[in-house]
Structure formats: C-alpha cells, structure tokens
Design a protein around this motif. Structure first.
Motif, mmCIF file in Angstrom:
data_model
loop_
_atom_site.group_PDB
_atom_site.id
_atom_site.type_symbol
_atom_site.label_atom_id
_atom_site.label_comp_id
_atom_site.label_asym_id
_atom_site.label_seq_id
_atom_site.Cartn_x
_atom_site.Cartn_y
_atom_site.Cartn_z
ATOM 1 N N ARG A 107 -2.456 28.465 7.202
ATOM 2 C CA ARG A 107 -3.888 28.628 6.936
ATOM 3 C C ARG A 107 -4.622 27.341 7.277
ATOM 4 N NH1 ARG A 107 -5.198 33.196 4.563
ATOM 5 N NH2 ARG A 107 -3.600 34.415 3.541
ATOM 6 N N ASP A 108 -5.856 27.494 7.738
ATOM 7 C CA ASP A 108 -6.701 26.342 8.043
ATOM 8 C C ASP A 108 -7.473 25.939 6.791
ATOM 9 O OD1 ASP A 108 -5.930 26.458 10.750
ATOM 10 O OD2 ASP A 108 -7.467 27.967 11.150
ATOM 11 N N VAL A 109 -7.414 24.652 6.442
ATOM 12 C CA VAL A 109 -8.135 24.133 5.280
ATOM 13 C C VAL A 109 -9.368 23.385 5.790
ATOM 14 C CG1 VAL A 109 -8.017 22.658 3.243
ATOM 15 C CG2 VAL A 109 -5.972 23.900 3.996
ATOM 16 N N HIS A 110 -10.522 23.816 5.323
ATOM 17 C CA HIS A 110 -11.790 23.226 5.726
ATOM 18 C C HIS A 110 -12.141 22.045 4.815
ATOM 19 C CE1 HIS A 110 -12.408 26.490 8.565
ATOM 20 N NE2 HIS A 110 -12.014 27.319 7.612
ATOM 21 N N SER B 58 -12.076 25.222 1.265
ATOM 22 C CA SER B 58 -11.820 26.647 1.505
ATOM 23 C C SER B 58 -10.770 26.806 2.610
ATOM 24 C CB SER B 58 -13.110 27.365 1.885
ATOM 25 O OG SER B 58 -13.602 26.871 3.109
ATOM 26 N N THR B 59 -10.103 27.931 2.575
ATOM 27 C CA THR B 59 -9.068 28.196 3.579
ATOM 28 C C THR B 59 -9.381 29.477 4.325
ATOM 29 O OG1 THR B 59 -7.695 29.402 1.991
ATOM 30 C CG2 THR B 59 -7.272 27.047 2.222
ATOM 31 N N THR B 60 -8.958 29.525 5.567
ATOM 32 C CA THR B 60 -9.075 30.728 6.392
ATOM 33 C C THR B 60 -7.766 30.911 7.140
ATOM 34 O OG1 THR B 60 -9.993 29.486 8.253
ATOM 35 C CG2 THR B 60 -11.568 30.495 6.732
ATOM 36 N N GLY B 61 -7.610 32.107 7.653
ATOM 37 C CA GLY B 61 -6.439 32.343 8.484
ATOM 38 C C GLY B 61 -5.400 33.173 7.785
ATOM 39 N N TYR C 200 -4.723 33.900 10.985
ATOM 40 C CA TYR C 200 -5.020 34.344 12.342
ATOM 41 C C TYR C 200 -6.453 34.022 12.724
ATOM 42 C CZ TYR C 200 -1.061 37.133 10.800
ATOM 43 O OH TYR C 200 0.128 37.529 10.262
ATOM 44 N N GLU C 201 -6.628 33.738 14.001
ATOM 45 C CA GLU C 201 -7.963 33.538 14.566
ATOM 46 C C GLU C 201 -8.434 34.855 15.167
ATOM 47 O OE1 GLU C 201 -9.636 30.686 14.315
ATOM 48 O OE2 GLU C 201 -7.955 29.645 13.366
ATOM 49 N N ALA C 202 -9.731 34.963 15.359
ATOM 50 C CA ALA C 202 -10.298 36.200 15.906
ATOM 51 C C ALA C 202 -9.747 36.503 17.297
ATOM 52 C CB ALA C 202 -11.813 36.111 15.950
#
Length: 134
Positions: free
Chosen positions: A36-39, A43-46, A48-50
């Motif tokens: 996961r990507d940590v901003h 916050s975290t995303t992922g 997967y990328e779009a």
C-alpha cells in the motif's frame, strides 16, 4: 438406438483455458503489487493503481472476445469468472481483517455480470454481422 458416452472435455476445455488465462492475467497485472502507498497525511491507498486495473480489464476483453468469437460463450463467462475469483481469493487471503471474502464475492459477481453482458454484445454483433438493423 445406441448412444455413445458423453465426452465433457470439449465443453469443459474452453472454461478451463479461460480460467487459467484469467489467473495468469491477474498475476501479470495485479499479482506483483502487494504494498500500500502511504501518503504524507498518513492515509493509505492501493495496493493497485488505476492503470493496473484498466490493463487487466482490457486484456480480459481480448480474452472474452477471442472465446466468444470462437463460439465459447460459456467458457468466456464462467472461465473468466472462476479464474478471477480464484486469483482474488488467493491474492487477498492473507488479509488480517478477515474481510477479504467480501471483496472476492464482489469480484465474482462483477466479473460474472460484466463478462455476461460483454459476451452477449459480442455474440449479437457477430450474429448480425455488426450491421444495424433496419
């Protein structure tokens, strides 16, 4: 009149091939990205990328088109659904929250509905020769 034994292999093979290809496509587009990507705000995303999901969908469209154009509608719909469901289940099974099955069920339902709609459209376009009806 004597009938021979029913051979399920011609009906089962397109489903198995489509499922195997769907698993391989999942692994190629999504299987390698597990972090996961940590901003900066925490916050975290992922993971997967779009662009990865878009690549997966476009590659699967080619698979479904190829199967349906060869007359293997069931293989396209059920094989792709089984393959994506199995890949998601395996890929997400280490989720600590235990909610991975919710995502797996959503992948299963989404891929079943999506491939059924796309397969129907491809089959209808192929039957009509792609020409609009008057």
């Amino acid at each position: 009149m004597r009938q021979g034994l029913w051979n399920p292999l011609p009906q089962l093979l397109p489903i198995l091939v489509s499922a195997g290809v769907a698993v391989a496509v999942w692994a190629a587009w999504l299987g390698w990205d597990q972090h996961r990507d940590v901003h900066p705000d925490g916050s975290t995303t992922g993971p997967y990328e779009a662009w990865q999901v878009t690549g997966l969908v476009l590659t699967l469209l080619v698979l479904v088109y190829g199967a349906v154009s060869r007359g293997h509608v069931a293989g396209a719909v059920f094989g792709t659904t089984v393959g994506l469901t199995a890949a998601a289940s395996y890929d997400w099974s280490d989720d600590a929250s235990g909610l991975f099955m919710v995502g797996v069920v959503l992948v299963m339902l989404g891929s079943l509905v999506g491939t059924a709609i796309v397969s129907s459209a491809i089959a209808l376009a192929g039957r009509d020769g792609g020409q609009p009806q008057a």
